[in-house]
Design a protein around this motif. Structure first.
Motif, short mmCIF file in Angstrom:
data_model
loop_
_atom_site.label_atom_id
_atom_site.label_comp_id
_atom_site.label_asym_id
_atom_site.label_seq_id
_atom_site.Cartn_x
_atom_site.Cartn_y
_atom_site.Cartn_z
N THR A 34 37.96 24.18 34.93
CA THR A 34 36.72 23.66 35.53
C THR A 34 35.82 23.05 34.46
N LYS A 35 35.65 23.76 33.36
CA LYS A 35 34.80 23.26 32.27
C LYS A 35 35.41 22.00 31.64
N SER A 36 36.71 21.96 31.53
CA SER A 36 37.38 20.80 30.95
C SER A 36 37.20 19.56 31.82
N VAL A 37 37.42 19.70 33.11
CA VAL A 37 37.28 18.56 34.03
C VAL A 37 35.83 18.09 34.06
N ALA A 38 34.88 19.03 34.03
CA ALA A 38 33.46 18.68 34.07
C ALA A 38 32.93 18.20 32.72
N LYS A 39 33.75 18.37 31.68
CA LYS A 39 33.34 18.04 30.31
C LYS A 39 32.10 18.84 29.90
N GLU A 40 32.11 20.10 30.27
CA GLU A 40 31.03 21.05 29.96
C GLU A 40 31.62 22.17 29.12
N ARG A 41 31.22 22.27 27.88
CA ARG A 41 31.84 23.23 26.96
C ARG A 41 31.30 24.64 27.06
N ASN A 42 30.04 24.79 27.42
CA ASN A 42 29.40 26.09 27.29
C ASN A 42 29.31 26.91 28.56
N SER A 43 29.00 26.31 29.67
CA SER A 43 28.64 27.08 30.85
C SER A 43 29.55 26.80 32.04
N ASP A 45 28.98 28.02 35.01
CA ASP A 45 28.02 27.74 36.08
C ASP A 45 27.62 26.26 36.08
N CYS A 46 27.28 25.72 34.91
CA CYS A 46 26.90 24.30 34.81
C CYS A 46 28.06 23.39 35.18
N ALA A 47 29.27 23.76 34.77
CA ALA A 47 30.45 22.95 35.08
C ALA A 47 30.64 22.85 36.59
N ILE A 48 30.46 23.94 37.30
CA ILE A 48 30.58 23.94 38.75
C ILE A 48 29.52 23.03 39.36
N LYS A 49 28.29 23.11 38.88
CA LYS A 49 27.21 22.26 39.39
C LYS A 49 27.50 20.78 39.13
N ILE A 50 28.02 20.47 37.95
CA ILE A 50 28.37 19.09 37.62
C ILE A 50 29.42 18.57 38.60
N LEU A 51 30.43 19.37 38.87
CA LEU A 51 31.50 18.94 39.77
C LEU A 51 31.03 18.84 41.21
N LYS A 52 30.11 19.73 41.61
CA LYS A 52 29.56 19.65 42.97
C LYS A 52 28.77 18.35 43.18
N ALA A 53 28.17 17.84 42.11
CA ALA A 53 27.41 16.59 42.18
C ALA A 53 28.33 15.37 42.19
N SER A 54 29.57 15.56 41.83
CA SER A 54 30.53 14.46 41.78
C SER A 54 31.10 14.19 43.17
N GLU A 55 31.18 12.95 43.54
CA GLU A 55 31.77 12.59 44.83
C GLU A 55 33.25 13.00 44.88
N LYS A 56 33.93 12.91 43.77
CA LYS A 56 35.37 13.18 43.73
C LYS A 56 35.69 14.66 44.01
N LEU A 68 34.46 33.21 42.66
CA LEU A 68 35.32 33.81 41.64
C LEU A 68 34.53 34.06 40.35
N ARG A 69 33.71 33.10 39.96
CA ARG A 69 32.89 33.25 38.75
C ARG A 69 31.98 34.47 38.85
N LYS A 70 31.33 34.64 39.99
CA LYS A 70 30.42 35.76 40.18
C LYS A 70 31.15 37.10 40.18
N LEU A 71 32.30 37.16 40.85
CA LEU A 71 33.07 38.39 40.87
C LEU A 71 33.61 38.73 39.48
#
Length: 127
Positions: A34-43, A45-56, A68-71
């Motif tokens: 998830t972080k790799s696809v979102a190009k987010e190295r640290n978070s 949570d942020c990676a998921i938000k980035i991908l949710k904002a993406s139309e793709k 899954l992240r929360k559990l």
């Protein structure tokens, strides 16, 4: 066994392997992808938000990835301090994580494409 072989080996069904270990490792795999696809190295949570904002990817099992992240965080960070995490609660959480992982591996195009491209793994084969 080298690193790529070790990763592929984690997708093989092994009788008697610890469930806790499996769900934590596979949650980590989902986080890395998830972080790799979102190009987010640290978070995560942020990676998921980035991908949710993406139309793709906005409808691509991201709610399940968030669950899954929360559990996973609860199991890793709260295991010693959360008095409600009894053995029964831990087993229930592990089963829930396993179910979510299977759903993600079988139905998330984002995750399927990542593992096919980077590791040559068909995640639909994951049990």
């Amino acid at each position: 066994m080298d690193h790529p072989e070790w990763i592929k080996n984690q997708f093989k069904k092994v009788r008697g392997r610890a469930w806790y270990r499996d769900v934590i490792i596979h949650a980590s795999f989902i986080e890395t992808a998830t972080k790799s696809v979102a190009k987010e190295r640290n978070s995560f949570d942020c990676a998921i938000k980035i991908l949710k904002a993406s139309e793709k990817y906005k409808d691509d099992k991201l709610d399940e990835i968030e669950r899954l992240r929360k559990l996973r965080n609860r199991m890793i960070h709260d295991l010693l301090k959360d008095k409600e995490l009894t053995n029964e609660a831990i087993i229930k959480t592990i089963r829930e994580m396993k179910k979510i992982l299977k759903d993600i591996y079988h139905n998330s195009v984002l995750i399927q494409e990542y593992f096919q491209k980077h590791r040559g793994i068909n995640t639909k084969d994951f049990n």
